[in-house]
Design a protein around this motif. Structure first.
Motif, PDB file in Angstrom:
ATOM      1  N   GLU A 153      -6.568   7.037  11.830  1.00  0.00           N
ATOM      2  CA  GLU A 153      -7.625   6.053  12.095  1.00  0.00           C
ATOM      3  C   GLU A 153      -7.130   4.667  11.711  1.00  0.00           C
ATOM      4  OE1 GLU A 153     -12.216   4.940  10.742  1.00  0.00           O
ATOM      5  OE2 GLU A 153     -11.278   6.827  10.095  1.00  0.00           O
ATOM      6  N   ARG A 154      -7.227   3.750  12.653  1.00  0.00           N
ATOM      7  CA  ARG A 154      -6.809   2.370  12.406  1.00  0.00           C
ATOM      8  C   ARG A 154      -8.031   1.467  12.469  1.00  0.00           C
ATOM      9  NH1 ARG A 154      -2.249   1.615  16.890  1.00  0.00           N
ATOM     10  NH2 ARG A 154      -3.741   2.835  18.105  1.00  0.00           N
ATOM     11  N   THR A 155      -8.311   0.783  11.369  1.00  0.00           N
ATOM     12  CA  THR A 155      -9.496  -0.058  11.281  1.00  0.00           C
ATOM     13  C   THR A 155      -9.088  -1.494  11.018  1.00  0.00           C
ATOM     14  OG1 THR A 155     -10.717   1.812  10.331  1.00  0.00           O
ATOM     15  CG2 THR A 155     -11.714  -0.381  10.144  1.00  0.00           C
ATOM     16  N   ALA A 156      -9.314  -2.356  11.978  1.00  0.00           N
ATOM     17  CA  ALA A 156      -8.993  -3.773  11.787  1.00  0.00           C
ATOM     18  C   ALA A 156      -9.890  -4.360  10.709  1.00  0.00           C
ATOM     19  CB  ALA A 156      -9.175  -4.534  13.100  1.00  0.00           C
ATOM     20  N   VAL A 157      -9.333  -5.231   9.891  1.00  0.00           N
ATOM     21  CA  VAL A 157     -10.099  -5.858   8.817  1.00  0.00           C
ATOM     22  C   VAL A 157     -10.174  -7.353   9.063  1.00  0.00           C
ATOM     23  CG1 VAL A 157      -9.497  -4.094   7.126  1.00  0.00           C
ATOM     24  CG2 VAL A 157      -8.038  -6.092   7.357  1.00  0.00           C
ATOM     25  N   ALA A 158     -11.320  -7.932   8.705  1.00  0.00           N
ATOM     26  CA  ALA A 158     -11.489  -9.374   8.844  1.00  0.00           C
ATOM     27  C   ALA A 158     -10.645 -10.063   7.788  1.00  0.00           C
ATOM     28  CB  ALA A 158     -12.961  -9.742   8.673  1.00  0.00           C
ATOM     29  N   ALA A 159      -9.755 -10.940   8.228  1.00  0.00           N
ATOM     30  CA  ALA A 159      -8.841 -11.612   7.314  1.00  0.00           C
ATOM     31  C   ALA A 159      -9.169 -13.092   7.230  1.00  0.00           C
ATOM     32  CB  ALA A 159      -7.394 -11.428   7.781  1.00  0.00           C
ATOM     33  N   MET A 160      -8.836 -13.695   6.099  1.00  0.00           N
ATOM     34  CA  MET A 160      -9.022 -15.132   5.938  1.00  0.00           C
ATOM     35  C   MET A 160      -8.248 -15.888   7.019  1.00  0.00           C
ATOM     36  SD  MET A 160      -7.862 -17.560   2.749  1.00  0.00           S
ATOM     37  CE  MET A 160      -9.007 -16.826   1.608  1.00  0.00           C
ATOM     38  N   ASP A 161      -7.011 -15.453   7.246  1.00  0.00           N
ATOM     39  CA  ASP A 161      -6.163 -16.069   8.258  1.00  0.00           C
ATOM     40  C   ASP A 161      -6.349 -15.317   9.574  1.00  0.00           C
ATOM     41  OD1 ASP A 161      -4.206 -17.144   9.838  1.00  0.00           O
ATOM     42  OD2 ASP A 161      -2.524 -16.571   8.560  1.00  0.00           O
ATOM     43  N   GLU A 162      -7.010 -15.949  10.524  1.00  0.00           N
ATOM     44  CA  GLU A 162      -7.334 -15.275  11.775  1.00  0.00           C
ATOM     45  C   GLU A 162      -6.123 -15.085  12.680  1.00  0.00           C
ATOM     46  OE1 GLU A 162     -10.371 -17.810  13.300  1.00  0.00           O
ATOM     47  OE2 GLU A 162     -11.954 -16.921  12.059  1.00  0.00           O
ATOM     48  N   THR A 163      -5.001 -15.689  12.341  1.00  0.00           N
ATOM     49  CA  THR A 163      -3.783 -15.507  13.131  1.00  0.00           C
ATOM     50  C   THR A 163      -2.903 -14.394  12.572  1.00  0.00           C
ATOM     51  OG1 THR A 163      -2.531 -17.155  11.862  1.00  0.00           O
ATOM     52  CG2 THR A 163      -3.794 -17.944  13.752  1.00  0.00           C
ATOM     53  N   ARG A 164      -3.338 -13.747  11.510  1.00  0.00           N
ATOM     54  CA  ARG A 164      -2.590 -12.645  10.907  1.00  0.00           C
ATOM     55  C   ARG A 164      -3.457 -11.384  10.994  1.00  0.00           C
ATOM     56  NH1 ARG A 164       2.438 -13.383   9.801  1.00  0.00           N
ATOM     57  NH2 ARG A 164       2.352 -14.643   7.923  1.00  0.00           N
ATOM     58  N   HIS A 165      -3.023 -10.436  11.818  1.00  0.00           N
ATOM     59  CA  HIS A 165      -3.846  -9.261  12.085  1.00  0.00           C
ATOM     60  C   HIS A 165      -3.511  -8.136  11.113  1.00  0.00           C
ATOM     61  CE1 HIS A 165      -5.230 -11.197  15.734  1.00  0.00           C
ATOM     62  NE2 HIS A 165      -3.972 -11.468  16.033  1.00  0.00           N
ATOM     63  N   LEU A 166      -4.501  -7.763  10.312  1.00  0.00           N
ATOM     64  CA  LEU A 166      -4.337  -6.709   9.326  1.00  0.00           C
ATOM     65  C   LEU A 166      -5.271  -5.546   9.652  1.00  0.00           C
ATOM     66  CD1 LEU A 166      -4.339  -8.889   6.077  1.00  0.00           C
ATOM     67  CD2 LEU A 166      -2.351  -8.072   7.349  1.00  0.00           C
ATOM     68  N   ALA A 167      -4.884  -4.368   9.202  1.00  0.00           N
ATOM     69  CA  ALA A 167      -5.713  -3.187   9.434  1.00  0.00           C
ATOM     70  C   ALA A 167      -5.500  -2.195   8.300  1.00  0.00           C
ATOM     71  CB  ALA A 167      -5.379  -2.533  10.773  1.00  0.00           C
ATOM     72  N   THR A 168      -6.458  -1.290   8.149  1.00  0.00           N
ATOM     73  CA  THR A 168      -6.313  -0.161   7.244  1.00  0.00           C
ATOM     74  C   THR A 168      -5.991   1.069   8.087  1.00  0.00           C
ATOM     75  OG1 THR A 168      -7.896  -1.077   5.671  1.00  0.00           O
ATOM     76  CG2 THR A 168      -7.477   1.289   5.541  1.00  0.00           C
ATOM     77  N   VAL A 169      -4.968   1.807   7.686  1.00  0.00           N
ATOM     78  CA  VAL A 169      -4.575   3.024   8.388  1.00  0.00           C
ATOM     79  C   VAL A 169      -4.921   4.215   7.496  1.00  0.00           C
ATOM     80  CG1 VAL A 169      -2.669   4.356   9.365  1.00  0.00           C
ATOM     81  CG2 VAL A 169      -2.740   1.867   9.659  1.00  0.00           C
ATOM     82  N   THR A 170      -5.823   5.057   7.967  1.00  0.00           N
ATOM     83  CA  THR A 170      -6.248   6.234   7.214  1.00  0.00           C
ATOM     84  C   THR A 170      -5.704   7.481   7.882  1.00  0.00           C
ATOM     85  OG1 THR A 170      -8.279   5.101   6.535  1.00  0.00           O
ATOM     86  CG2 THR A 170      -8.230   7.505   6.312  1.00  0.00           C
ATOM     87  N   LEU A 171      -5.054   8.308   7.098  1.00  0.00           N
ATOM     88  CA  LEU A 171      -4.408   9.514   7.610  1.00  0.00           C
ATOM     89  C   LEU A 171      -5.063  10.744   6.976  1.00  0.00           C
ATOM     90  CD1 LEU A 171      -0.922   7.994   7.041  1.00  0.00           C
ATOM     91  CD2 LEU A 171      -1.828   8.462   9.302  1.00  0.00           C
ATOM     92  N   ASP A 172      -5.548  11.635   7.805  1.00  0.00           N
ATOM     93  CA  ASP A 172      -6.217  12.853   7.344  1.00  0.00           C
ATOM     94  C   ASP A 172      -5.480  14.066   7.916  1.00  0.00           C
ATOM     95  OD1 ASP A 172      -7.925  14.807   6.448  1.00  0.00           O
ATOM     96  OD2 ASP A 172      -9.604  14.255   7.752  1.00  0.00           O
ATOM     97  N   ARG A 173      -4.560  14.594   7.113  1.00  0.00           N
ATOM     98  CA  ARG A 173      -3.722  15.704   7.549  1.00  0.00           C
ATOM     99  C   ARG A 173      -3.091  15.397   8.908  1.00  0.00           C
ATOM    100  NH1 ARG A 173      -3.602  19.978   4.661  1.00  0.00           N
ATOM    101  NH2 ARG A 173      -2.844  21.265   6.389  1.00  0.00           N
ATOM    102  N   ALA A 174      -2.581  14.188   8.999  1.00  0.00           N
ATOM    103  CA  ALA A 174      -1.978  13.740  10.260  1.00  0.00           C
ATOM    104  C   ALA A 174      -0.560  14.300  10.380  1.00  0.00           C
ATOM    105  CB  ALA A 174      -1.935  12.219  10.307  1.00  0.00           C
ATOM    106  N   PRO A 175      -0.243  14.958  11.485  1.00  0.00           N
ATOM    107  CA  PRO A 175       1.131  15.444  11.674  1.00  0.00           C
ATOM    108  C   PRO A 175       2.090  14.273  11.800  1.00  0.00           C
ATOM    109  CG  PRO A 175      -0.148  15.699  13.694  1.00  0.00           C
ATOM    110  CD  PRO A 175      -1.115  15.257  12.633  1.00  0.00           C
TER     111      PRO A 175
END
Length: 334
Positions: A170-192
């Protein structure tokens, strides 16, 4: 700089001036994504051990920093490619590096919510060929077609490849202070995951800090240029405010700060200690110049109509990227 390096800088700057969305053109016309990829894997680098000369990569980063370019260079061409090269897995490199060299977006999932980017403690854990955990502040993860994960194993940190489209990822984009830098949280649940081998995260972090430092130096230089230009046009008491002695002294100090930041950035690849020095000094230099930019522009600087607030946000966001300053100061003075 050599004539070839000057030409690279000029070419990147000219392209950025004419292209509002420059990533495709940067890759196709200049080959910026291929700079860190050895020739035998479809790139432009002649150093098969570590990729291109780091100076060329820093030149590109400095120019991107000047205009706060919204491109995946740092996350894909630097972090992802460097991590893959440190595994020395030729089969993985032959399969993935040509894609990255052509401009495919890659992402490296590594750090936890504390944002320390600790080379010994990745946020994700491996259980055989499956991964569990959450990695935070993952650069360009939402758009990535190549997703690599640094995970803790019984034998130390190792690099894994995962399918971004798998239900366990699961990839969830996060709102960042710098709108030109794209950050996300990557959650892995028994991912092969496909193991690629041990990864040298210390090396990856040092390269990332050196390139980020060049980007910060470029942003600081441009912020100062814009500020000087404004003070030569803005009049008070019948003359430009840039003619006031107090402001001359402040901008002279900023000029020295910018030049020392550039020197620190280009010295960073020489050793891990100098990479840590550059991370701290260039971050502080950009933060100082951006704050002075706000002060000297006055009220207009905090409006959406003026770019000053964007440099200010970039300064504070990059100051924490790849670990907070105190973490790197501890590497300078252990």
């Amino acid at each position: 700089m050599t004539p070839e390096q000057d030409q690279l800088r000029a070419g990147v700057r000219k392209l950025l001036e004419r292209e509002p969305e420059p990533w495709t053109a940067l890759c196709a016309q200049i080959g910026v994504a291929a700079l860190t990829v050895p020739e035998r894997f479809g790139g432009l680098a002649t150093d098969t051990e570590s990729g291109a000369g780091i100076t060329e990569v820093q030149i590109v980063a400095e120019e991107l920093g000047r205009v706060l370019a919204d491109v995946p260079f740092l996350g894909s061409a630097v972090l992802t490619t460097t991590a893959l090269l440190t595994t020395r897995d030729d089969s993985a490199c032959e399969r993935l590096l040509p894609q990255l060299a052509e401009g495919a977006v890659g992402a490296l999932a590594w750090t936890g919510v504390d944002g320390r980017w600790d080379p010994e403690q990745p946020a994700v854990r491996a259980q055989g060929a499956t991964l569990d955990g959450s990695a935070h502040y993952v650069l360009d993860a939402a758009e990535a077609t190549v997703l690599l994960v640094a995970a803790a194993t019984a034998d130390g940190p190792a690099l894994f490849e995962v399918d971004p489209a798998h239900p366990g990822v699961e990839r969830t984009a996060v709102a960042a202070m710098d709108e030109t830098r794209h950050l996300a949280t990557v959650t892995l649940d028994r991912a092969p995951a496909r193991p690629l081998g041990p990864v040298d995260l210390s090396r990856v972090r040092d390269v990332a800090c050196a390139v980020l430092a060049a980007e910060q130096a470029g942003a600081a230089a441009r912020a100062l240029e814009l500020t000087v230009d404004y003070t030569l046009r803005r009049e008070q008491f019948g003359r430009p405010i840039g003619s006031f002695q107090a402001l001359k002294h402040r901008m002279a100090d900023l000029h020295v700060l910018v030049e020392t930041a550039r020197s620190a950035a280009y010295a960073a690849p020489e050793s891990p200690r100098l990479a840590a020095v550059a991370k701290v000094h260039c971050g502080e230099a950009l933060a100082t110049v951006a704050a002075e930019m706000i002060q000297l522009h006055g009220g207009i600087a905090v409006t959406w109509e003026h770019p000053a607030h964007r440099y200010f946000k970039r300064a504070h966001a990059t100051g924490q990227l790849f670990g907070p300053p105190q973490q790197h100061l501890a590497r300078v003075h252990p």
